[in-house]
Design an enzyme around this catalytic site. Structure first.
Site, PDB file in Angstrom:
ATOM      1  N   ALA A  76       2.168   5.764  -3.101  1.00 30.56           N
ATOM      2  CA  ALA A  76       3.586   6.749  -3.054  1.00 30.56           C
ATOM      3  C   ALA A  76       3.919   6.610  -5.011  1.00 30.56           C
ATOM      4  O   ALA A  76       4.437   8.338  -5.165  1.00 30.56           O
ATOM      5  CB  ALA A  76       5.285   5.810  -2.879  1.00 30.56           C
ATOM      6  N   ASN A 129       1.058  -1.133   0.035  1.00 32.37           N
ATOM      7  CA  ASN A 129       0.043  -0.242   0.177  1.00 32.37           C
ATOM      8  C   ASN A 129       0.967   1.628  -0.202  1.00 32.37           C
ATOM      9  O   ASN A 129       0.835   2.034  -0.512  1.00 32.37           O
ATOM     10  CB  ASN A 129      -0.624   0.344   1.290  1.00 32.37           C
ATOM     11  CG  ASN A 129      -2.030  -1.269   1.548  1.00 32.37           C
ATOM     12  OD1 ASN A 129      -1.733  -2.065   1.639  1.00 32.37           O
ATOM     13  ND2 ASN A 129      -2.956  -0.806   1.119  1.00 32.37           N
ATOM     14  N   GLU A 130       1.805   1.488   0.873  1.00 29.76           N
ATOM     15  CA  GLU A 130       3.023   2.451   1.160  1.00 29.76           C
ATOM     16  C   GLU A 130       3.780   2.929  -0.502  1.00 29.76           C
ATOM     17  O   GLU A 130       3.470   3.996  -0.810  1.00 29.76           O
ATOM     18  CB  GLU A 130       3.647   2.345   1.788  1.00 29.76           C
ATOM     19  CG  GLU A 130       5.394   3.251   1.572  1.00 29.76           C
ATOM     20  CD  GLU A 130       5.915   2.615   3.576  1.00 29.76           C
ATOM     21  OE1 GLU A 130       5.710   2.216   4.474  1.00 29.76           O
ATOM     22  OE2 GLU A 130       6.345   3.448   3.253  1.00 29.76           O
ATOM     23  N   ARG A 131       4.119   2.022  -0.899  1.00 32.99           N
ATOM     24  CA  ARG A 131       4.430   1.899  -2.383  1.00 32.99           C
ATOM     25  C   ARG A 131       3.159   2.188  -3.787  1.00 32.99           C
ATOM     26  O   ARG A 131       3.676   3.387  -4.589  1.00 32.99           O
ATOM     27  CB  ARG A 131       5.309   0.282  -3.338  1.00 32.99           C
ATOM     28  CG  ARG A 131       6.825   0.571  -1.709  1.00 32.99           C
ATOM     29  CD  ARG A 131       7.285  -1.164  -1.813  1.00 32.99           C
ATOM     30  NE  ARG A 131       8.008  -1.466  -0.622  1.00 32.99           N
ATOM     31  CZ  ARG A 131       8.622  -2.440  -0.357  1.00 32.99           C
ATOM     32  NH1 ARG A 131       8.330  -3.178  -0.785  1.00 32.99           N
ATOM     33  NH2 ARG A 131       9.500  -2.324   0.738  1.00 32.99           N
TER      34      ARG A 131
END
Ligand SMILES: Cc1cc2nc3c(=O)[nH]c(=O)nc-3n(C[C@H](O)[C@H](O)[C@H](O)COP(=O)(O)OP(=O)(O)OC[C@H]3O[C@@H](n4cnc5c(N)ncnc54)[C@H](O)[C@@H]3O)c2cc1C
Length: 383
Positions: free
Chosen positions: A246, A241-243
């Protein structure tokens, strides 16, 4: 990915909220080295932007992931990297595991207020001796009856001076490597917890980044997210999810950088004509815009796969890698074409150049993305 009239209205609504709640204050927040997270998140919570994909039972919007793409692209257009990063920590880095694996009680207590913007949260993984190699973390939680007793240090934690709770990755058994870790909701009011220092940075000034210390800090075992011992695997899923966010954010920021550079070069006269009239400048910017198109549509393919419930590790890894690399090229070209004014602190491009550099380091450096891909594709023998 097909965007409907509803997506378009949503995009306009997000843009309106940003114009009202963020744009007028960005310069002051950058100068202050911090932004008022509770105040801003309260407003974003009221606008329904902090729990877009989350269960309405906990105050989420229950929307599908395509709206997250739109939100990311719009947040990326904010005139600094720090505030979008802080918001995305709340929405896509610190809360996905809790939403996915947390008990209803834990979600009621910590997820619902985070969605409302009443509580600020952080993701606390990195340590002084373990960044790229997450398996090397040493912060330890030892069970004592119904409590975890936590000792250790976390480093470079975004929202770290303002957070009400952390999604904390700790070692909970002596099994080395990838096993024996757990994710714990750690309330920062817990005794034994301190913010050791707020760190000064190259860029992203409006975002507070902290070193955190835990000395015999006790939290209930009931604060464990998901299964004891599955923390590493849960965190790896949360990293996807973070990537993805981003990569979505980077589309907004790079598009805006190219648009602003074009507009500046159209009016800047050099050798008796606008700088933009030089074919070299046109071709450079056009090629970067073409690369940006490729990334944008790659992101959409990633989002569609996520919507179908597929494992998006490869998509998220490639998108994050490409976003970091391309942002460096865009920032460098835009700064170059601005000349001396671009080097001045007061110029927006100077801030963009500093802020965008983080993308190739935070959330897994470029080389960590390449390591994931090399392993997936069977290159090399180091495992
Ligand atoms: C502004 C900022 C905000 C951050 N926010 C958070 C946060 O909120 N929560 C959190 O937990 N962490 C956060 N981080 C930490 C970030 O995720 C780490 O800095 C990052 O993962 C790299 O870890 P490291 O700094 O320990 O670098 P190291 O692991 O020491 O690596 C250094 C460099 O080595 C290279 N490298 C690494 N592995 C390999 C390899 N296998 N082969 C070749 N080269 C390699 C890479 O270029 C890497 O940049 C933040 C960092 C910054 C700078």
């Amino acid at each position: 990915m097909e965007f409907t009239e509803d997506h378009h209205r949503f995009r306009q609504a997000v843009r309106g909220t940003i114009q009202r709640e963020v744009d007028p204050y960005v310069d002051a927040w950058e100068e202050a080295g911090i932004f008022p997270a509770h105040q801003l998140f309260g407003a974003l919570g009221d606008a329904g932007l902090l729990g877009l994909e989350y269960d309405p039972a906990f105050g989420g919007q229950g929307a599908d992931h395509s709206y997250k793409v739109v939100l990311g692209e719009e947040l990326g257009r904010i005139d600094c990297g720090g505030v979008p990063m802080a918001i995305s920590v709340q929405t896509d880095m610190a809360t996905p595991s809790l939403h996915r694996f947390g008990t209803p009680e834990l979600k009621e207590r910590y997820l619902a207020p985070a969605i409302r913007g009443e509580m600020v949260c952080s993701i606390a993984v990195t340590e002084p001796d373990a960044g790229s190699d997450v398996a090397g973390i040493r912060t330890r939680a030892v069970r004592d009856g119904d409590e975890w007793v936590i000792n250790g240090t976390k480093l470079y934690i975004t929202n770290g001076t303002q957070a009400d709770w952390l999604c904390l990755l700790v070692r909970t058994s002596d099994e080395g490597g990838y096993n024996g870790m757990s994710q714990i909701v750690f309330p920062t009011e817990t005794s034994g917890f301190t913010v050791s220092r707020k760190l000064a940075k190259l860029g992203n000034w409006s975002s507070d980044t902290a070193e955190l210390s835990f000395v015999d800090a006790r939290v209930p075992v009931g604060n464990t997210i998901g299964e004891v011992g599955r923390g590493f695997h849960q965190q790896m899923a949360q990293f996807q999810n973070e990537r993805m966010i981003a990569a979505y954010l980077s589309i907004g920021s790079m598009s805006r950088a190219l648009e602003r550079t074009r507009d500046y070069l159209r009016q800047r006269q050099v050798f008796g004509r606008p700088l933009l009239d030089n074919q070299h400048v046109q071709f450079t910017l056009a090629e970067l815009a073409a690369e940006l198109d490729l990334l944008r549509h790659y992101n959409y393919a990633c989002a569609e796969a996520y919507l179908r419930g597929e494992d998006t590790t490869r998509f998220a890894t490639v998108a994050k890698l490409k976003a970091g690399r391309l942002a460096r090229q865009v920032a460098d070209a835009c700064l170059q074409f601005h000349g001396g004014v671009g080097y001045m602190d007061e110029a927006w491009i100077s801030r963009y150049y500093r802020d965008s550099r983080l993308l190739s380091i935070g959330g897994g450096a470029d080389e960590v993305m390449l390591r994931v891909l090399a392993r997936m594709d069977g290159y090399g023998s180091d495992g």
